[in-house]
Design an enzyme around this catalytic site. Structure first.
Site, PDB file in Angstrom:
ATOM      1  N   CYS A 106       0.972  -1.335   0.014  1.00 56.21           N
ATOM      2  CA  CYS A 106      -0.137   0.117   0.108  1.00 56.21           C
ATOM      3  C   CYS A 106       0.945   1.362   0.045  1.00 56.21           C
ATOM      4  CB  CYS A 106      -0.920  -0.194   1.243  1.00 56.21           C
ATOM      5  SG  CYS A 106      -0.288   0.022   2.739  1.00 56.21           S
TER       6      CYS A 106
ATOM      7  N   HIS B 134      -2.544   1.475   7.007  1.00 56.29           N
ATOM      8  CA  HIS B 134      -2.936   1.264   5.577  1.00 56.29           C
ATOM      9  C   HIS B 134      -2.995   2.565   5.146  1.00 56.29           C
ATOM     10  CE1 HIS B 134      -4.411  -0.636   2.047  1.00 56.29           C
ATOM     11  NE2 HIS B 134      -5.242   0.093   1.637  1.00 56.29           N
TER      12      HIS B 134
ATOM     13  N   HIS C 168      -5.696   1.996  -4.346  1.00 62.35           N
ATOM     14  CA  HIS C 168      -4.769   1.280  -3.250  1.00 62.35           C
ATOM     15  C   HIS C 168      -4.563   0.011  -3.550  1.00 62.35           C
ATOM     16  CE1 HIS C 168      -7.971  -0.743  -0.654  1.00 62.35           C
ATOM     17  NE2 HIS C 168      -8.560  -0.892  -1.754  1.00 62.35           N
TER      18      HIS C 168
END
Length: 352
Positions: A266, A314, A326
């Site tokens: 990520c 994240h 993402h």
């Protein structure tokens, strides 16, 4: 309908259709799933899903720890190389200074080490002697300056050596941290995959439906606040470049620790997107949250980074119209999803 509303509605509709297309089963109904709840009681699909999510979240936290240790290792290695170069240069300088000091000592030896008064009496030429005395004073000052410089260079060398030793120690510490994080990542991912592999195909499909429904409900709740009415649609020039890079990676697989070109995690995706835009940012989602300027959600614009979960494990890039791009987790590809589909910790802006 404005473009913003069309895309937001499209994202919501896709999520809704995914949920409505599911077989008419109660998601939380018990199913033949791995044990692990109360003794003798099988887990429900909902409980299995929560376990898998938690394992992947723990793997994400370990990935951040691994990436941070990797980044620090690179920095420390570069510092060690720089210190080594400074040590070599210092050693060469000391040799040169010692050669100069030796030449000065030999000149004094040739003069016999006589005091200035005796040299004046022996010279028979006071004018010449005074000229020589001035040169002698200059030579003495130069010799003193040379000794001072030599002592300072030796002190610098000692400091460089001490710094290099400290960096080697830090390098070893980070190597240990990386290995521990790598072990943790692989164990958590293996445990999650094992849970999934124990499910029947029908249950795996239902679990995926359950996940989509959860994301849909979260995104719907976020949009129902009217947040899109306040959010800006204009991106900076660098933000546009970052968004283009990130969206160009759609379809590439998630791989922990990866920052392209064939796969990403990520924060690898977001950091490389902004690097491509000409603006370097921290490597990990936690460091991005800690170091980059924060902005309010209502002031968010395309290119900004949305940090998720309380531990900042994240990150996704806002691309406008209530959506992010993402790299989700192992087994998934870079994709677009609703910006509100996960718990938002906050927003950071790399080019503020």
């Amino acid at each position: 309908m404005p473009k913003k509303r069309r895309l937001a509605a499209a994202i919501t509709l896709v999520c809704a259709l995914s949920v409505l297309a599911a077989p008419g089963t109660a998601f939380a109904d018990p199913a033949p799933t791995p044990s692990g709840g109360a003794p003798g009681q099988p887990l429900t699909l909902d409980e299995v899903g929560k376990q898998i999510d938690e394992l992947y979240r723990q793997a994400a936290a370990a990935t951040d720890a691994y990436n941070l240790a990797e980044e620090q290792t690179k920095q420390q290695s570069a510092q060690i190389v720089q210190l080594a170069q400074q040590i070599v240069q210092g050693q060469e300088k000391i040799k040169r200074l010692k050669d100069q000091a030796g030449a000065t000592a030999r000149m004094q030896y040739r003069n016999g080490g006589l005091p200035p008064g005796a040299l004046m009496m022996l010279s028979g030429d006071p004018g010449s002697f005074l000229d020589g005395a001035n040169r002698l004073r200059e030579g003495q000052q130069a010799a003193q300056s040379l000794l001072t410089e030599l002592n300072q260079t030796q002190a610098d060398l000692a400091a460089y050596g001490k710094d290099a030793t400290a960096q080697w120690t830090n390098l070893e510490d980070n190597r240990v941290k990386k290995e521990a994080a790598k072990k943790d990542i692989t164990e958590k991912i293996a445990a999650a995959e094992k849970l999934q592999s124990q499910l029947k195909e029908q249950d795996r499909q239902r679990l995926a439906e359950l996940e989509r429904k959860k994301e849909f409900d979260s995104q719907t709740a976020w949009l129902s606040t009217g947040i899109l009415k306040a959010i800006s649609t204009g991106a900076s020039e660098q933000g546009k470049k970052a968004v283009k890079f990130a969206t160009d990676q759609i379809g590439k697989p998630y791989l922990w620790g990866a920052e392209g070109p064939g796969s990403f995690d990520c924060s690898g995706l977001t950091s490389q997107a902004w690097l491509a835009a000409g603006h370097g940012i921290p490597r990990t989602s936690q460091e991005q949250w800690a170091q980059l300027p924060h902005v309010a959600i209502k002031d968010m614009r395309p290119g900004d980074l949305i940090i998720y979960f309380a531990d900042a494990t994240h990150v996704g890039m806002y691309i406008g119209d209530g959506a992010i791009v993402h790299a989700p987790r192992p087994g998934r590809n870079v994709t677009i999803t609703g910006a509100g589909s996960m718990p938002i910790l906050g927003i950071v802006r790399p080019d503020r």
